[in-house]
Scaffold this active site. Structure first.
Site, PDB file in Angstrom:
ATOM      1  N   CYS A 263      53.849  35.629  43.357  1.00 49.87           N
ATOM      2  CA  CYS A 263      54.899  35.918  42.523  1.00 49.87           C
ATOM      3  C   CYS A 263      56.357  36.229  43.119  1.00 49.87           C
ATOM      4  O   CYS A 263      57.205  35.451  43.072  1.00 49.87           O
ATOM      5  CB  CYS A 263      54.469  37.215  41.602  1.00 49.87           C
ATOM      6  SG  CYS A 263      53.367  36.697  40.534  1.00 49.87           S
ATOM      7  N   LYS A 266      58.389  33.340  45.063  1.00 47.66           N
ATOM      8  CA  LYS A 266      58.616  32.209  44.310  1.00 47.66           C
ATOM      9  C   LYS A 266      59.773  32.706  43.124  1.00 47.66           C
ATOM     10  O   LYS A 266      60.541  31.969  42.954  1.00 47.66           O
ATOM     11  CB  LYS A 266      57.278  31.652  43.558  1.00 47.66           C
ATOM     12  CG  LYS A 266      57.339  31.030  42.280  1.00 47.66           C
ATOM     13  CD  LYS A 266      55.883  30.509  41.982  1.00 47.66           C
ATOM     14  CE  LYS A 266      55.101  31.496  41.023  1.00 47.66           C
ATOM     15  NZ  LYS A 266      55.747  31.671  39.704  1.00 47.66           N
ATOM     16  N   ARG A 331      48.567  32.857  49.517  1.00 49.83           N
ATOM     17  CA  ARG A 331      49.855  32.281  49.191  1.00 49.83           C
ATOM     18  C   ARG A 331      50.980  33.275  49.789  1.00 49.83           C
ATOM     19  O   ARG A 331      50.941  34.494  49.440  1.00 49.83           O
ATOM     20  CB  ARG A 331      50.091  32.185  47.374  1.00 49.83           C
ATOM     21  CG  ARG A 331      49.299  30.913  47.055  1.00 49.83           C
ATOM     22  CD  ARG A 331      49.425  30.628  45.642  1.00 49.83           C
ATOM     23  NE  ARG A 331      48.584  31.842  44.970  1.00 49.83           N
ATOM     24  CZ  ARG A 331      48.563  31.748  43.591  1.00 49.83           C
ATOM     25  NH1 ARG A 331      49.432  30.913  42.620  1.00 49.83           N
ATOM     26  NH2 ARG A 331      47.749  32.636  42.967  1.00 49.83           N
TER      27      ARG A 331
HETATM   28  C1  UDX Z   1      53.431  41.310  41.541  1.00 44.09           C
HETATM   29  C2  UDX Z   1      53.863  42.274  40.659  1.00 44.09           C
HETATM   30  O1  UDX Z   1      53.544  43.592  40.992  1.00 44.09           O
HETATM   31  C3  UDX Z   1      53.446  41.842  39.314  1.00 44.09           C
HETATM   32  O2  UDX Z   1      53.881  42.582  38.415  1.00 44.09           O
HETATM   33  C4  UDX Z   1      53.495  40.413  38.966  1.00 44.09           C
HETATM   34  O3  UDX Z   1      53.389  40.078  37.751  1.00 44.09           O
HETATM   35  C5  UDX Z   1      53.034  39.427  40.017  1.00 44.09           C
HETATM   36  O4  UDX Z   1      53.656  39.955  41.242  1.00 44.09           O
HETATM   37  P1  UDX Z   1      51.323  40.894  43.291  1.00 44.09           P
HETATM   38  O5  UDX Z   1      51.956  40.023  43.884  1.00 44.09           O
HETATM   39  O6  UDX Z   1      49.720  40.727  42.720  1.00 44.09           O
HETATM   40  O7  UDX Z   1      52.048  41.566  41.949  1.00 44.09           O
HETATM   41  O8  UDX Z   1      51.233  42.115  44.034  1.00 44.09           O
HETATM   42  P2  UDX Z   1      52.065  43.630  44.528  1.00 44.09           P
HETATM   43  O9  UDX Z   1      51.149  44.684  44.754  1.00 44.09           O
HETATM   44  O10 UDX Z   1      53.086  43.888  43.663  1.00 44.09           O
HETATM   45  O11 UDX Z   1      52.581  43.304  45.858  1.00 44.09           O
HETATM   46  C6  UDX Z   1      53.324  42.167  46.276  1.00 44.09           C
HETATM   47  C7  UDX Z   1      53.956  41.813  47.940  1.00 44.09           C
HETATM   48  O12 UDX Z   1      54.587  43.226  47.962  1.00 44.09           O
HETATM   49  C8  UDX Z   1      52.637  42.214  48.784  1.00 44.09           C
HETATM   50  O13 UDX Z   1      52.749  41.163  49.665  1.00 44.09           O
HETATM   51  C9  UDX Z   1      52.720  43.588  49.232  1.00 44.09           C
HETATM   52  O14 UDX Z   1      51.941  43.543  50.432  1.00 44.09           O
HETATM   53  C10 UDX Z   1      54.103  43.901  49.189  1.00 44.09           C
HETATM   54  N1  UDX Z   1      54.674  45.130  49.085  1.00 44.09           N
HETATM   55  C11 UDX Z   1      54.313  45.705  47.975  1.00 44.09           C
HETATM   56  C12 UDX Z   1      55.235  45.935  50.003  1.00 44.09           C
HETATM   57  O15 UDX Z   1      55.523  45.263  50.954  1.00 44.09           O
HETATM   58  N2  UDX Z   1      55.738  47.225  50.030  1.00 44.09           N
HETATM   59  C13 UDX Z   1      55.334  47.725  48.924  1.00 44.09           C
HETATM   60  O16 UDX Z   1      55.792  48.980  48.901  1.00 44.09           O
HETATM   61  C14 UDX Z   1      54.568  47.101  47.892  1.00 44.09           C
END
Ligand code: UDX
Length: 437
Positions: A263, A266, A331
């Site tokens: 997400c 993209k 991804r």
């Molecule tokens: C995200 C959104 O949280 C969700 O609401 C949306 O619908 C889809 O995208 P997701 O991609 O599954 O969900 O994971 P998320 O836990 O949000 O983490 C996304 C990325 O951010 C990961 O690569 C994670 O490692 C990174 N991240 C997250 C950080 O680098 N630091 C943080 O503090 C939190």
């Protein structure tokens, strides 16, 4: 209520299964016959904690069905959700809507009676109206409304995010459509979930704005980590000190080798495109994307420096390949941009991931040795490199590992360990944004 979900990917599968759990009669349609066969046997094609059990129980009680044929079921349904993929279009970062528009065409000829066609896929502002136009053109007699109902599911926590959401966003133009969707989500009234009823465009933008804002928090703290390293501050103290301010909030302020996944990368790029095409610039989000790319590049330099800029022939034991824990999704994982550069410089890569190795093998170079048994990876290694913070890596036997390694270099790009402890254990420990001891 009868619900059809088009697309049994991550979002479609989780949503369909959870709607069945709410009590709706759900049919998931996907063109991939192999996937449908797998699902009909109660197996799921992705790793998502709790999902397989929920799919099985709803298959068993007859609330959930999988098929690859549109047939009569679309006409009999109250709601048809479009939950197909919207990948980044190659070259321009725009969301590729071809699957969404194809689904709209496929639905059109099957509509009978009043139906609400709902976009759940993340789509640029204006897509719901385009879906409406496509259906009207294909089937001028169709009695339907379009609506937008974006998802906010985190991989690895998708079931609880669906069952206990912070909010549900519903965009639409007719009271009737909004009413049908409100009824579908009625089970969430029990836990007093706020339901935001709004217009189509606002609902579509809420999704992009939310993801871009969360990505902004991450890029912000990643940028601060660079400053921390330059001035000798500790990014953990900085994010804690910032996050306790209720206006800022402590979530999404954890440093990382860059955000990845299906997400954020993209959606941030797509938001930049949406803004450009609407005649405005989105400078903050543009910078967020740039900072994220820079962070990944900076991580490569950090690893190289930890090994005295001599990567050739060095054996590096990589822990974690997926973009985050509790998923097998590769991804835009930082591993994809970091590992090939290490190999290019002559490093020998060994890799372990609790659930992502099968997916990783499809996207990473063949010159990687994958290890099923975690502790085998450390024998004769020149460096440990943590890329994903799986729970398995939080309690490593540090004394044992050190005995097995050639050197004492430990690079932790998720800041799992405490620098003081690592020093005590005799490691030359590298992490992000914390003073070197
Ligand atoms: C995200 C959104 O949280 C969700 O609401 C949306 O619908 C889809 O995208 P997701 O991609 O599954 O969900 O994971 P998320 O836990 O949000 O983490 C996304 C990325 O951010 C990961 O690569 C994670 O490692 C990174 N991240 C997250 C950080 O680098 N630091 C943080 O503090 C939190």
């Amino acid at each position: 209520m009868k619900v059809v979900i088009i697309g049994s990917g991550y979002v479609g599968l989780v949503s369909g299964t959870c709607f069945a759990e709410f009590g709706a009669q759900v049919t998931c349609i996907d063109t991939d016959k192999q996937k449908i066969d797998l699902l009909n046997n109660g197996k799921i094609p992705i790793y998502e904690p709790g999902l397989e059990e929920l799919v099985r129980s709803n298959l068993d009680n007859g609330k959930l069905n999988f098929t690859n044929e549109y047939g009569e079921i679309v006409g009999e349904s109250d709601l048809v959700f479009i939950a197909v993929g919207t990948p980044s279009r190659r070259g321009d970062g725009h969301a590729d809507l071809s699957y969404v528009f194809q689904a709209a065409k496929d639905i059109a000829s099957h509509l009978k009676g009043y139906t609400v066609v709902v976009n759940k896929s993340t789509v640029p502002v204006g897509t719901a109206r385009n879906v409406k136009r496509i259906i009207e053109a294909e089937n001028p007699n169709a009695n339907f409304d379009v609506a937008s109902n974006p998802e906010f599911l985190r991989e690895g926590a998708a079931i609880s995010d669906f069952m206990r959401p912070d909010r549900v966003v519903i965009g639409g133009e007719s009271e009737q459509a909004l009413g049908v969707l409100k009824e579908l989500y009625r089970p969430l009234n029990l836990i007093e979930t706020p339901i935001i009823l709004t217009d189509l465009e606002s609902a579509e933008l809420i999704k992009y704005a939310s993801n871009a804002f969360l990505a902004t928090k991450i890029s912000f703290i990643n940028e601060m980590s660079m400053l921390c390293e330059a001035v000798g501050a500790d990014v953990h103290a900085v994010s804690k000190g910032m996050g306790l301010d209720g206006r800022i909030g402590k979530k999404f302020l954890h440093v990382s080798p860059g955000y990845g996944g299906s997400c954020f990368p993209k959606d941030t790029k797509a938001l930049v495109r949406i803004a450009q095409e609407s005649g405005v610039t989105s400078r903050i989000v543009e910078s967020v994307v740039e900072v994220n790319e820079a962070q990944k590049a900076r991580m490569f330099k950090k690893i190289s420096l930890a090994l005295d800029d001599e990567l050739s022939g060095k054996v590096i034991s990589v822990l974690g390949l997926t973009f985050k824990p509790d998923t097998d999704d590769m991804r835009d994982a930082p591993s994809i941009s970091i590992i090939p550069k290490l190999i290019e410089q002559g490093a020998k890569i060994r890799a372990h991931d609790p659930h992502g190795m099968e997916e990783a093998k499809k996207v990473l170079s063949e010159n990687i040795d994958f290890y099923e048994n975690l502790y085998d990876i450390f024998k004769g290694s020149d460096a440990v490199l943590i890329l994903t913070e799986w729970n398995e890596y939080r309690g490593l036997d540090l004394d044992e590992i050190k005995k097995m390694m050639n050197t004492n270099v430990f690079i932790d790009l998720r800041n799992i360990y405490e620098p003081v402890l690592m020093k005590e254990k005799g490691y030359n420990y590298f992490c992000i944004g914390r003073p070197t001891l």
